[in-house]
Design an enzyme around this catalytic site. Structure first.
Site, PDB file in Angstrom:
ATOM      1  N   THR A   4       0.822  -1.217   0.000  1.00  0.00           N
ATOM      2  CA  THR A   4       0.000   0.000   0.000  1.00  0.00           C
ATOM      3  C   THR A   4       0.853   1.263   0.000  1.00  0.00           C
ATOM      4  OG1 THR A   4      -1.793  -1.157   1.124  1.00  0.00           O
ATOM      5  CG2 THR A   4      -1.776   1.236   1.343  1.00  0.00           C
ATOM      6  N   SER A  29       2.037  -7.405  -0.876  1.00  0.00           N
ATOM      7  CA  SER A  29       2.808  -8.358  -0.067  1.00  0.00           C
ATOM      8  C   SER A  29       2.224  -9.769  -0.002  1.00  0.00           C
ATOM      9  CB  SER A  29       3.106  -7.797   1.316  1.00  0.00           C
ATOM     10  OG  SER A  29       2.005  -7.834   2.159  1.00  0.00           O
ATOM     11  N   THR A  61       1.919  -4.456   4.231  1.00  0.00           N
ATOM     12  CA  THR A  61       1.818  -4.806   5.651  1.00  0.00           C
ATOM     13  C   THR A  61       1.344  -6.242   5.884  1.00  0.00           C
ATOM     14  OG1 THR A  61      -0.419  -3.898   5.784  1.00  0.00           O
ATOM     15  CG2 THR A  61       1.404  -2.423   6.349  1.00  0.00           C
ATOM     16  N   ASP A  62       0.700  -6.851   4.871  1.00  0.00           N
ATOM     17  CA  ASP A  62       0.107  -8.177   5.109  1.00  0.00           C
ATOM     18  C   ASP A  62       1.148  -9.237   5.504  1.00  0.00           C
ATOM     19  OD1 ASP A  62      -2.337  -7.101   4.506  1.00  0.00           O
ATOM     20  OD2 ASP A  62      -2.529  -8.026   2.533  1.00  0.00           O
TER      21      ASP A  62
HETATM   22  N1  ASP Z   1      -2.582  -5.689   0.947  1.00  0.00           N
HETATM   23  C1  ASP Z   1      -1.520  -4.726   1.180  1.00  0.00           C
HETATM   24  C2  ASP Z   1      -0.173  -5.438   1.064  1.00  0.00           C
HETATM   25  O1  ASP Z   1       0.210  -6.094   2.003  1.00  0.00           O
HETATM   26  C3  ASP Z   1      -1.706  -4.117   2.506  1.00  0.00           C
HETATM   27  C4  ASP Z   1      -0.713  -3.071   2.861  1.00  0.00           C
HETATM   28  O2  ASP Z   1       0.345  -2.895   2.285  1.00  0.00           O
HETATM   29  O3  ASP Z   1      -0.984  -2.378   3.851  1.00  0.00           O
HETATM   30  O4  ASP Z   1       0.445  -5.322   0.057  1.00  0.00           O
END
Ligand code: ASP
Length: 323
Positions: free
Chosen positions: A12, A55, A86-87
């Site tokens: 993200t 991710s 973050t995932d």
């Molecule tokens: N779905 C996203 C990822 O992990 C979530 C994020 O980056 O916050 O790529």
């Protein structure tokens, strides 16, 4: 001024919201690149794009590639900040923590809201990470995760909320430092850290299962059929499983397949306390390996790496018991 390298991997923090549809999607140019001037007050900053992946698409092979890249780049910089979705950020952070042997700051960060969303934490978390990377106390702490004004160790941090910007927490021990407008305050010392440098491949097949009330041996038998190199189970409570799983577990272990047990609980460590069928004591006697305090996904990363060094169950048991 110190020299900091920023490595982007996607997520993200690398994306933008489409204002017409509300979708958050990868951007053609990294949205934070043109905002780099915000960082010049704190460090000489260079940036590289290593991957541009959401991710969920990051694999242990990407993590190993990143570790090798860092090994070659770190000597030229005072510290590195990695932006990541973050995932699976906690898995990459922990994998790098195991693989890298450096006292230089290596910091992962991400964002819950992309750069053009209201209340975006993207640039803010990047600035906080660079500020932390240049701080003298950030050295020799292993890989760190900086998000939402907090500094966490790779070992303890986990994503706890699907959408809240305060998602990253270290449930058992708390953050090791905080970030304010004026200062960066480290308030914990790291006493134990497991490290596995000199790992050149991650090639094994390790599955992760979660225990539930009424679980029987079916899933374990199915996994057994996939000829795994190892299995991690998020067990119940202090490290127990329903009694109907025991037969399938026994046949895995009797074929020398390492089975590592963690807890599906949010806090605490697994221990061989209970003597009933499926209780921790019986599982330990069966040869199940107890992994202290790790989450299931991190125990899986650890087993993947350990298996490149040994598949001996006794040695694996010892290394997981160490920390
Ligand atoms: N779905 C996203 C990822 O992990 C979530 C994020 O980056 O916050 O790529």
């Amino acid at each position: 001024m110190k020299n900091i390298l920023i490595i982007h991997t996607g997520g993200t923090i690398s994306m933008l919201e489409n204002k017409a549809t509300g979708e958050v999607i990868p951007a053609s140019k990294h949205p934070l690149s043109e905002l780099q001037f915000h960082l010049q007050t704190y460090a000489n900053v260079e940036e590289q794009i290593e991957f541009d992946l959401p991710s969920p698409q990051i694999t242990p092979a990407h993590m190993l590639k990143l570790a090798k890249r860092l090994e070659s780049l770190l000597p030229s910089y005072d510290g590195v900040v990695i932006t990541h979705g973050t995932d699976t950020l906690e898995e990459t952070a922990y994998c790098l923590d195991l693989l890298l042997e450096t006292d230089k700051p290596v910091i992962l960060t991400g964002a819950m809201r992309s750069s053009n969303e209201i209340g975006s934490d993207a640039l803010y978390n990047l600035i906080s990470s660079v500020r932390t990377a240049v701080h003298d106390h950030a050295r020799d702490k292993g890989v760190l995760v900086v998000m939402n004004d907090e500094i966490h160790t790779a070992n303890n941090v986990t994503k706890t909320s699907t959408s809240n910007v305060a998602t990253f927490q270290s449930p058992q021990y708390g953050p090791i430092g905080i970030i304010t407008r004026e200062s960066i305050i480290f308030h914990h010392t790291i006493l134990t850290r497991h490290n596995r440098p000199n790992t050149d491949r991650i090639s094994k097949n390790v599955y992760l299962l979660k225990a539930y009330a009424g679980m029987d041996g079916g899933l374990l038998q199915a996994v057994h059929g996939l000829q795994p190199d190892g299995v991690v189970i998020e067990g119940l409570g202090q490290g127990n499983l329903p009694k109907d799983t025991v037969g399938a577990l026994r046949s895995l272990v009797s074929e020398q397949v390492p089975v590592v047990l963690v807890s599906r609980c949010y806090q605490g460590i697994v221990q061989p306390t209970y003597g009933y069928a499926g209780g921790g004591r019986q599982l330990q006697e069966l040869g199940v390996i107890f992994a202290n305090g790790l989450t299931g996904p991190k125990a899986r990363i650890r087993l993947l790496i350990e298996l490149e060094h040994t598949s001996n169950l006794k040695e694996l048991e010892k290394t997981f018991a160490d920390n």
